[in-house]
Design a protein around this motif. Structure first.
Motif, PDB file in Angstrom:
ATOM      1  N   VAL A  47      -0.594   1.803  14.433  1.00 39.41           N
ATOM      2  CA  VAL A  47      -0.066   1.571  13.081  1.00 39.41           C
ATOM      3  C   VAL A  47       0.695   2.790  12.566  1.00 39.41           C
ATOM      4  CG1 VAL A  47      -1.821  -0.120  12.461  1.00 39.41           C
ATOM      5  CG2 VAL A  47      -2.220   2.298  11.979  1.00 39.41           C
ATOM      6  N   SER A  91       2.287   6.470   7.815  1.00 40.81           N
ATOM      7  CA  SER A  91       1.580   5.200   7.885  1.00 40.81           C
ATOM      8  C   SER A  91       1.109   4.767   6.506  1.00 40.81           C
ATOM      9  CB  SER A  91       0.364   5.340   8.816  1.00 40.81           C
ATOM     10  OG  SER A  91      -0.277   4.090   8.987  1.00 40.81           O
ATOM     11  N   THR A  92       0.787   3.479   6.426  1.00 39.86           N
ATOM     12  CA  THR A  92       0.138   2.927   5.244  1.00 39.86           C
ATOM     13  C   THR A  92      -1.330   2.617   5.558  1.00 39.86           C
ATOM     14  OG1 THR A  92       0.774   0.687   5.858  1.00 39.86           O
ATOM     15  CG2 THR A  92       2.255   1.880   4.360  1.00 39.86           C
ATOM     16  N   ASP A  93      -1.725   2.738   6.825  1.00 38.77           N
ATOM     17  CA  ASP A  93      -3.077   2.392   7.253  1.00 38.77           C
ATOM     18  C   ASP A  93      -3.697   3.573   8.001  1.00 38.77           C
ATOM     19  OD1 ASP A  93      -5.402   1.313   8.257  1.00 38.77           O
ATOM     20  OD2 ASP A  93      -4.431  -0.328   9.339  1.00 38.77           O
ATOM     21  N   TRP A  94      -4.651   4.237   7.372  1.00 42.01           N
ATOM     22  CA  TRP A  94      -5.269   5.428   7.946  1.00 42.01           C
ATOM     23  C   TRP A  94      -6.703   5.172   8.387  1.00 42.01           C
ATOM     24  CZ3 TRP A  94      -2.327   9.560   9.073  1.00 42.01           C
ATOM     25  CH2 TRP A  94      -1.052   9.592   8.513  1.00 42.01           C
ATOM     26  N   ALA A  95      -7.107   3.914   8.443  1.00 36.49           N
ATOM     27  CA  ALA A  95      -8.465   3.593   8.909  1.00 36.49           C
ATOM     28  C   ALA A  95      -8.616   4.032  10.359  1.00 36.49           C
ATOM     29  CB  ALA A  95      -8.713   2.094   8.775  1.00 36.49           C
ATOM     30  N   ASN A  96      -9.765   4.502  10.707  1.00 32.81           N
ATOM     31  CA  ASN A  96     -10.124   4.937  12.069  1.00 32.81           C
ATOM     32  C   ASN A  96      -9.355   6.165  12.548  1.00 32.81           C
ATOM     33  OD1 ASN A  96     -12.011   2.834  12.489  1.00 32.81           O
ATOM     34  ND2 ASN A  96     -10.301   1.433  12.860  1.00 32.81           N
ATOM     35  N   ILE A 135       2.402   4.814   1.113  1.00 37.01           N
ATOM     36  CA  ILE A 135       2.777   5.324   2.436  1.00 37.01           C
ATOM     37  C   ILE A 135       2.714   6.850   2.391  1.00 37.01           C
ATOM     38  CG2 ILE A 135       5.253   5.251   1.895  1.00 37.01           C
ATOM     39  CD1 ILE A 135       5.685   4.503   4.888  1.00 37.01           C
ATOM     40  N   TYR A 136       2.100   7.410   3.411  1.00 40.98           N
ATOM     41  CA  TYR A 136       1.933   8.860   3.497  1.00 40.98           C
ATOM     42  C   TYR A 136       2.564   9.379   4.783  1.00 40.98           C
ATOM     43  CZ  TYR A 136      -1.630   8.310  -0.099  1.00 40.98           C
ATOM     44  OH  TYR A 136      -2.296   8.006  -1.257  1.00 40.98           O
ATOM     45  N   HIS A 165      -3.198   5.133  18.137  1.00 39.96           N
ATOM     46  CA  HIS A 165      -3.146   4.476  16.828  1.00 39.96           C
ATOM     47  C   HIS A 165      -1.777   3.820  16.662  1.00 39.96           C
ATOM     48  CE1 HIS A 165      -6.943   6.074  15.246  1.00 39.96           C
ATOM     49  NE2 HIS A 165      -6.683   7.105  16.017  1.00 39.96           N
ATOM     50  N   PRO A 177       0.830  -1.212   0.000  1.00 42.18           N
ATOM     51  CA  PRO A 177       0.000   0.000   0.000  1.00 42.18           C
ATOM     52  C   PRO A 177       0.865   1.263   0.000  1.00 42.18           C
ATOM     53  CG  PRO A 177      -0.086  -1.092   2.135  1.00 42.18           C
ATOM     54  CD  PRO A 177       0.691  -1.998   1.219  1.00 42.18           C
TER      55      PRO A 177
END
Length: 151
Positions: free
Chosen positions: A39, A145-150, A19-20, A37, A17
């Protein structure tokens, strides 16, 4: 002013995924929520590294003032907006002992500023003195992160 600005984005070529990296500026009082968080890789400005005079200037000229004033209720988060006047412990305001929520918040900030100055002038270290000012301050954080859910 609160903001989140993407400062770097990468799209891996191996199918991973993207990355930002985001520069965030938000109230210090919610920093612990950001820290939950797991992640995220993050780096935040530490109030232990900022000179007291700088923190005082920021809190005086650009204080954090809540934009949602929740009414007391069960649970960890208020839903209903509340606008009751606040009775100050010492009525030294132009409007008398009852003031708006914003005026009361800024009166508390002013008292924190007075106490931080007193500790600074007495020679106490910024790692302690700046803690007095944190409820009224903003924080800068870099989050990757690569995971920004939640979030």
């Amino acid at each position: 002013m609160m903001f989140a600005r993407v400062i770097l984005a990468s799209a891996p070529t191996n199918g991973a995924p993207p990355i930002y990296t985001v520069h965030c500026h938000y109230p210090r009082v919610i920093h612990s929520e950001v820290m939950t968080h797991r992640v995220f890789s993050r780096n935040a400005r530490s109030s232990r590294a900022v000179p007291v005079s700088t923190m005082l200037d920021e809190v005086i000229n650009d204080p954090f003032v809540p934009w949602h004033w929740g009414k007391n209720q069960k649970g960890m988060q208020a839903q209903e907006e509340h606008n009751a006047p606040v009775r100050l412990p010492v009525a030294q305001t132009i409007n008398g002992p009852l003031v708006s929520r914003e005026e009361a918040w800024l009166a508390a900030r002013d008292r924190a500023v007075e106490m931080a100055r007193a500790f600074m002038e007495a020679g106490y270290h910024k790692q302690l003195v700046n803690r007095i000012l944190e409820p009224y301050s903003w924080i800068h954080t870099l989050i990757t992160s690569t995971d920004w859910a939640n979030f």
